[in-house]
Design a protein around this motif. Structure first.
Motif, PDB file in Angstrom:
ATOM      1  N   THR A  66     -10.981   1.055   1.838  1.00  0.00           N
ATOM      2  CA  THR A  66     -10.553  -0.319   1.572  1.00  0.00           C
ATOM      3  C   THR A  66      -9.030  -0.424   1.655  1.00  0.00           C
ATOM      4  O   THR A  66      -8.496  -1.373   2.241  1.00  0.00           O
ATOM      5  N   LEU A  67      -8.337   0.558   1.101  1.00  0.00           N
ATOM      6  CA  LEU A  67      -6.876   0.573   1.216  1.00  0.00           C
ATOM      7  C   LEU A  67      -6.454   0.640   2.675  1.00  0.00           C
ATOM      8  O   LEU A  67      -5.479  -0.004   3.083  1.00  0.00           O
ATOM      9  N   LYS A  68      -7.210   1.393   3.447  1.00  0.00           N
ATOM     10  CA  LYS A  68      -6.924   1.519   4.877  1.00  0.00           C
ATOM     11  C   LYS A  68      -7.057   0.157   5.575  1.00  0.00           C
ATOM     12  O   LYS A  68      -6.227  -0.209   6.410  1.00  0.00           O
ATOM     13  N   VAL A  69      -8.086  -0.606   5.234  1.00  0.00           N
ATOM     14  CA  VAL A  69      -8.287  -1.932   5.836  1.00  0.00           C
ATOM     15  C   VAL A  69      -7.106  -2.847   5.491  1.00  0.00           C
ATOM     16  O   VAL A  69      -6.560  -3.520   6.374  1.00  0.00           O
ATOM     17  N   PHE A  70      -6.712  -2.858   4.224  1.00  0.00           N
ATOM     18  CA  PHE A  70      -5.584  -3.709   3.819  1.00  0.00           C
ATOM     19  C   PHE A  70      -4.309  -3.280   4.527  1.00  0.00           C
ATOM     20  O   PHE A  70      -3.528  -4.119   4.981  1.00  0.00           O
ATOM     21  N   ASP A  71      -4.093  -1.974   4.644  1.00  0.00           N
ATOM     22  CA  ASP A  71      -2.917  -1.455   5.336  1.00  0.00           C
ATOM     23  C   ASP A  71      -2.929  -1.865   6.809  1.00  0.00           C
ATOM     24  O   ASP A  71      -1.909  -2.278   7.359  1.00  0.00           O
TER      25      ASP A  71
ATOM     26  N   ILE B 228       0.840  -1.204   0.000  1.00  0.00           N
ATOM     27  CA  ILE B 228       0.000   0.000   0.000  1.00  0.00           C
ATOM     28  C   ILE B 228       0.875   1.255   0.000  1.00  0.00           C
ATOM     29  O   ILE B 228       0.582   2.215  -0.697  1.00  0.00           O
ATOM     30  N   ALA B 229       1.953   1.242   0.773  1.00  0.00           N
ATOM     31  CA  ALA B 229       2.837   2.409   0.856  1.00  0.00           C
ATOM     32  C   ALA B 229       3.423   2.727  -0.513  1.00  0.00           C
ATOM     33  O   ALA B 229       3.458   3.890  -0.927  1.00  0.00           O
ATOM     34  N   LEU B 230       3.840   1.709  -1.248  1.00  0.00           N
ATOM     35  CA  LEU B 230       4.390   1.917  -2.584  1.00  0.00           C
ATOM     36  C   LEU B 230       3.315   2.450  -3.525  1.00  0.00           C
ATOM     37  O   LEU B 230       3.574   3.350  -4.315  1.00  0.00           O
TER      38      LEU B 230
ATOM     39  N   SER C 185       1.542   7.312  -6.594  1.00  0.00           N
ATOM     40  CA  SER C 185       0.349   8.031  -7.042  1.00  0.00           C
ATOM     41  C   SER C 185       0.520   9.516  -6.723  1.00  0.00           C
ATOM     42  O   SER C 185       1.524   9.929  -6.154  1.00  0.00           O
ATOM     43  N   ASP C 186      -0.500  10.286  -7.054  1.00  0.00           N
ATOM     44  CA  ASP C 186      -0.445  11.712  -6.740  1.00  0.00           C
ATOM     45  C   ASP C 186      -1.034  12.004  -5.359  1.00  0.00           C
ATOM     46  O   ASP C 186      -1.233  13.149  -4.996  1.00  0.00           O
ATOM     47  N   LEU C 187      -1.283  10.955  -4.583  1.00  0.00           N
ATOM     48  CA  LEU C 187      -1.848  11.131  -3.243  1.00  0.00           C
ATOM     49  C   LEU C 187      -0.760  11.370  -2.213  1.00  0.00           C
ATOM     50  O   LEU C 187       0.372  10.916  -2.364  1.00  0.00           O
ATOM     51  N   ASN C 188      -1.134  12.032  -1.140  1.00  0.00           N
ATOM     52  CA  ASN C 188      -0.253  12.218  -0.002  1.00  0.00           C
ATOM     53  C   ASN C 188       0.033  10.835   0.594  1.00  0.00           C
ATOM     54  O   ASN C 188      -0.889  10.118   0.948  1.00  0.00           O
TER      55      ASN C 188
END
Length: 139
Positions: A80-85, A3-5, A10-13
């Motif tokens: 959803t990304l938060k859950v996986f992280d 997820i960090a990669l 991406s253009d996200l923080n």
């Protein structure tokens, strides 16, 4: 499933999953469909994103080219990304996290965590279960 990669490329923080202000700002602004494409590639969860975004497999490819997703779509994707992280953080290993996410869990009425990630309440329940595991309440 890094997820960090995904966030760095991406253009996200990159701190979006930890910083509530950045998360809220991103939801309000919307994220590009490119994030969905990157998430599907990174997580290998195409069917989850099809259900999450209430679309068909063919239309998911069209979403990849969207300039901005709606607030609801953006929040679903980021949550959803938060859950996986969180799963990776709890288990300390991406492979263990992915295995757990795809395992039938008695505390989740026998469903796999990933099958619940297409709804807000499902993701909330998965996060609560991860929290219980983290604090030793059950495995």
């Amino acid at each position: 499933m890094n997820i960090a990669l995904l966030l760095k490329t991406s253009d996200l923080n990159p701190k979006i999953l930890e910083d509530r202000g950045a998360y809220i700002q991103a939801v309000r602004q919307g994220v590009s469909g490119k994030i969905v494409e990157q998430a599907v590639k990174a997580l290998g969860e195409r069917e989850l994103f099809v259900r999450l975004l209430s679309t068909s497999s063919g239309n998911l490819n069209r979403l990849y080219h969207s300039k901005l997703l709606s607030k609801v779509q953006t929040e679903g994707v980021l949550d959803t990304l938060k859950v996986f992280d969180e799963a990776i953080n709890v288990f300390g290993d991406e492979n263990l996290a992915k295995e757990w996410l795809h395992t039938s869990i008695p505390a989740l009425n026998g469903e796999s965590p990933v099958s619940l990630c297409d709804t807000f309440e499902g993701r909330k329940l998965v996060r609560e279960t991860l929290s219980a595991i983290e604090y030793g309440e059950f495995a």
